[in-house]
Motif scaffolding. Structure first.
Motif, PDB file in Angstrom:
ATOM      1  N   ALA A 145       2.342   2.828  -0.190  1.00 52.59           N
ATOM      2  CA  ALA A 145       2.376   4.044  -1.015  1.00 52.59           C
ATOM      3  C   ALA A 145       3.546   4.936  -0.603  1.00 52.59           C
ATOM      4  N   TRP A 146       3.759   5.083   0.691  1.00 55.66           N
ATOM      5  CA  TRP A 146       4.863   5.905   1.186  1.00 55.66           C
ATOM      6  C   TRP A 146       6.199   5.318   0.734  1.00 55.66           C
ATOM      7  N   ASP A 147       6.297   3.993   0.841  1.00 55.37           N
ATOM      8  CA  ASP A 147       7.525   3.302   0.454  1.00 55.37           C
ATOM      9  C   ASP A 147       7.795   3.437  -1.051  1.00 55.37           C
ATOM     10  N   LYS A 148       6.735   3.445  -1.853  1.00 55.56           N
ATOM     11  CA  LYS A 148       6.876   3.488  -3.316  1.00 55.56           C
ATOM     12  C   LYS A 148       6.530   4.869  -3.896  1.00 55.56           C
ATOM     13  N   HIS A 149       6.626   5.903  -3.081  1.00 57.20           N
ATOM     14  CA  HIS A 149       6.238   7.238  -3.547  1.00 57.20           C
ATOM     15  C   HIS A 149       7.004   7.659  -4.802  1.00 57.20           C
ATOM     16  N   SER A 150       8.200   7.147  -4.968  1.00 53.94           N
ATOM     17  CA  SER A 150       8.991   7.533  -6.146  1.00 53.94           C
ATOM     18  C   SER A 150       8.398   6.966  -7.439  1.00 53.94           C
ATOM     19  N   SER A 151       7.576   5.916  -7.335  1.00 56.68           N
ATOM     20  CA  SER A 151       6.974   5.352  -8.548  1.00 56.68           C
ATOM     21  C   SER A 151       5.672   6.053  -8.926  1.00 56.68           C
ATOM     22  N   PHE A 152       5.177   6.928  -8.060  1.00 59.43           N
ATOM     23  CA  PHE A 152       3.963   7.682  -8.393  1.00 59.43           C
ATOM     24  C   PHE A 152       4.306   8.820  -9.348  1.00 59.43           C
ATOM     25  N   GLN A 153       3.518   8.901 -10.407  1.00 58.78           N
ATOM     26  CA  GLN A 153       3.719   9.956 -11.402  1.00 58.78           C
ATOM     27  C   GLN A 153       2.906  11.189 -11.013  1.00 58.78           C
ATOM     28  N   PRO A 154       3.584  12.301 -10.612  1.00 60.48           N
ATOM     29  CA  PRO A 154       2.834  13.521 -10.277  1.00 60.48           C
ATOM     30  C   PRO A 154       1.953  13.951 -11.457  1.00 60.48           C
ATOM     31  N   GLY A 155       0.771  14.427 -11.123  1.00 58.67           N
ATOM     32  CA  GLY A 155      -0.166  14.855 -12.159  1.00 58.67           C
ATOM     33  C   GLY A 155      -1.158  13.761 -12.537  1.00 58.67           C
ATOM     34  N   THR A 156      -0.903  12.513 -12.092  1.00 65.60           N
ATOM     35  CA  THR A 156      -1.873  11.438 -12.347  1.00 65.60           C
ATOM     36  C   THR A 156      -2.791  11.323 -11.142  1.00 65.60           C
ATOM     37  N   ASN A 157      -3.768  10.445 -11.244  1.00 69.75           N
ATOM     38  CA  ASN A 157      -4.795  10.293 -10.216  1.00 69.75           C
ATOM     39  C   ASN A 157      -4.261   9.479  -9.030  1.00 69.75           C
ATOM     40  N   MET A 158      -3.901  10.191  -7.940  1.00 68.55           N
ATOM     41  CA  MET A 158      -3.359   9.513  -6.765  1.00 68.55           C
ATOM     42  C   MET A 158      -4.400   8.600  -6.134  1.00 68.55           C
ATOM     43  N   LYS A 159      -5.654   9.029  -6.129  1.00 65.22           N
ATOM     44  CA  LYS A 159      -6.704   8.221  -5.508  1.00 65.22           C
ATOM     45  C   LYS A 159      -6.823   6.874  -6.218  1.00 65.22           C
ATOM     46  N   ALA A 160      -6.769   6.876  -7.517  1.00 63.25           N
ATOM     47  CA  ALA A 160      -6.844   5.628  -8.289  1.00 63.25           C
ATOM     48  C   ALA A 160      -5.632   4.750  -7.986  1.00 63.25           C
ATOM     49  N   TRP A 161      -4.461   5.375  -7.873  1.00 65.37           N
ATOM     50  CA  TRP A 161      -3.234   4.639  -7.553  1.00 65.37           C
ATOM     51  C   TRP A 161      -3.351   3.989  -6.181  1.00 65.37           C
ATOM     52  N   LEU A 162      -3.836   4.740  -5.190  1.00 63.77           N
ATOM     53  CA  LEU A 162      -3.995   4.217  -3.838  1.00 63.77           C
ATOM     54  C   LEU A 162      -5.047   3.101  -3.783  1.00 63.77           C
ATOM     55  N   PHE A 163      -6.162   3.293  -4.494  1.00 66.40           N
ATOM     56  CA  PHE A 163      -7.208   2.272  -4.526  1.00 66.40           C
ATOM     57  C   PHE A 163      -6.681   0.971  -5.139  1.00 66.40           C
ATOM     58  N   THR A 164      -5.823   1.103  -6.148  1.00 63.31           N
ATOM     59  CA  THR A 164      -5.222  -0.080  -6.771  1.00 63.31           C
ATOM     60  C   THR A 164      -4.329  -0.809  -5.771  1.00 63.31           C
ATOM     61  N   ILE A 165      -3.541  -0.061  -5.037  1.00 66.81           N
ATOM     62  CA  ILE A 165      -2.675  -0.666  -4.016  1.00 66.81           C
ATOM     63  C   ILE A 165      -3.539  -1.376  -2.970  1.00 66.81           C
ATOM     64  N   LEU A 166      -4.586  -0.708  -2.506  1.00 62.75           N
ATOM     65  CA  LEU A 166      -5.455  -1.284  -1.483  1.00 62.75           C
ATOM     66  C   LEU A 166      -6.133  -2.566  -1.992  1.00 62.75           C
ATOM     67  N   ARG A 167      -6.656  -2.493  -3.187  1.00 64.28           N
ATOM     68  CA  ARG A 167      -7.346  -3.653  -3.772  1.00 64.28           C
ATOM     69  C   ARG A 167      -6.385  -4.837  -3.924  1.00 64.28           C
ATOM     70  N   ASN A 168      -5.189  -4.566  -4.432  1.00 65.11           N
ATOM     71  CA  ASN A 168      -4.193  -5.637  -4.587  1.00 65.11           C
ATOM     72  C   ASN A 168      -3.804  -6.231  -3.235  1.00 65.11           C
ATOM     73  N   GLU A 169      -3.671  -5.388  -2.223  1.00 62.52           N
ATOM     74  CA  GLU A 169      -3.333  -5.855  -0.881  1.00 62.52           C
ATOM     75  C   GLU A 169      -4.468  -6.718  -0.316  1.00 62.52           C
ATOM     76  N   PHE A 170      -5.707  -6.292  -0.540  1.00 62.97           N
ATOM     77  CA  PHE A 170      -6.857  -7.065  -0.061  1.00 62.97           C
ATOM     78  C   PHE A 170      -6.860  -8.466  -0.666  1.00 62.97           C
ATOM     79  N   TYR A 171      -6.694  -8.554  -1.972  1.00 65.37           N
ATOM     80  CA  TYR A 171      -6.726  -9.874  -2.619  1.00 65.37           C
ATOM     81  C   TYR A 171      -5.499 -10.723  -2.260  1.00 65.37           C
ATOM     82  N   SER A 172      -4.370 -10.092  -2.028  1.00 68.35           N
ATOM     83  CA  SER A 172      -3.197 -10.839  -1.564  1.00 68.35           C
ATOM     84  C   SER A 172      -3.460 -11.439  -0.185  1.00 68.35           C
ATOM     85  N   GLN A 173      -4.070 -10.664   0.692  1.00 68.98           N
ATOM     86  CA  GLN A 173      -4.406 -11.165   2.026  1.00 68.98           C
ATOM     87  C   GLN A 173      -5.445 -12.287   1.957  1.00 68.98           C
ATOM     88  N   MET A 174      -6.409 -12.144   1.056  1.00 73.15           N
ATOM     89  CA  MET A 174      -7.439 -13.192   0.914  1.00 73.15           C
ATOM     90  C   MET A 174      -6.801 -14.498   0.448  1.00 73.15           C
TER      91      MET A 174
END
Length: 182
Positions: free
Chosen positions: A43-72
């Motif tokens: 998220a820190w590395d891609k902070h420029s792709s985050f759209q201010p005013g949108t749901n950061m928690k949803a964005w972070l959860f998506t990153i986490l979920r994608n990372e989990f399945y990539s690791q699996m």
């Protein structure tokens, strides 16, 4: 591009929720912490792709979920072998000698009389008892035992086998393979 103070605060504020989600996915606190850390780094590395005013928690959860399945997926292709036991067991004898021996055996088997070949295949390869083989061949058990004995003797003669050392890996291969297996 500099990271805004709001982005930093929202990122830090999401950590407890991210950790809870990571624990629910991984069922392991240590793996969950690693997932959260990897999520924050991405998220820190891609902070420029985050759209201010949108749901950061949803964005972070998506990153986490994608990372989990990539690791699996990655773990599904990996084998843990930190002590090298599995690697040591991967060493195998060269197959060409076995294939040549099998070809020789097949040729020798073809040279046996039909009744001996049938008996030794029923007992040695098919796993039938002497009684079952006798019933299949419609003869006495003693006849089957005699045929198998004569077939074994004839195969030893044809293949020029005088003892256990005449088949299997040679002494050098056995020594090399023995030193690699833990």
């Amino acid at each position: 591009m500099a990271v805004s103070p709001d982005f930093k605060n929202d990122l830090l504020g999401a950590i407890p929720s991210l950790r809870a989600f990571a624990v629910s996915l991984s069922q392991n606190a240590d793996r969950a912490d690693d997932l959260v850390q990897e999520t924050l780094v991405k998220a820190w590395d891609k902070h420029s792709s985050f759209q201010p005013g949108t749901n950061m928690k949803a964005w972070l959860f998506t990153i986490l979920r994608n990372e989990f399945y990539s690791q699996m997926r990655k773990r599904g292709r990996e084998v843990q072998d930190s002590d090298g036991i599995m690697t040591g067991r991967l060493a195998v004898h060269p197959s060409q000698h076995g294939l040549l021996d099998l070809d020789d055996f097949r040729a020798a088997l073809a040279r046996l009389p039909e009744d001996q070949r049938e008996a030794i295949i029923l007992i040695g390869a098919s796993g039938f008892s002497y009684e079952e083989a006798a019933e299949i061949c419609d003869c006495a058990v003693g006849t089957i035992k005699s045929r198998v004995s004569r077939a074994r003797t004839r195969l030893q003669e044809i293949l020029n086998i005088s003892g256990e050392a005449d088949y299997g890996p040679d002494a050098i291969s056995a020594q090399v393979m023995g030193s690699n297996v833990a």
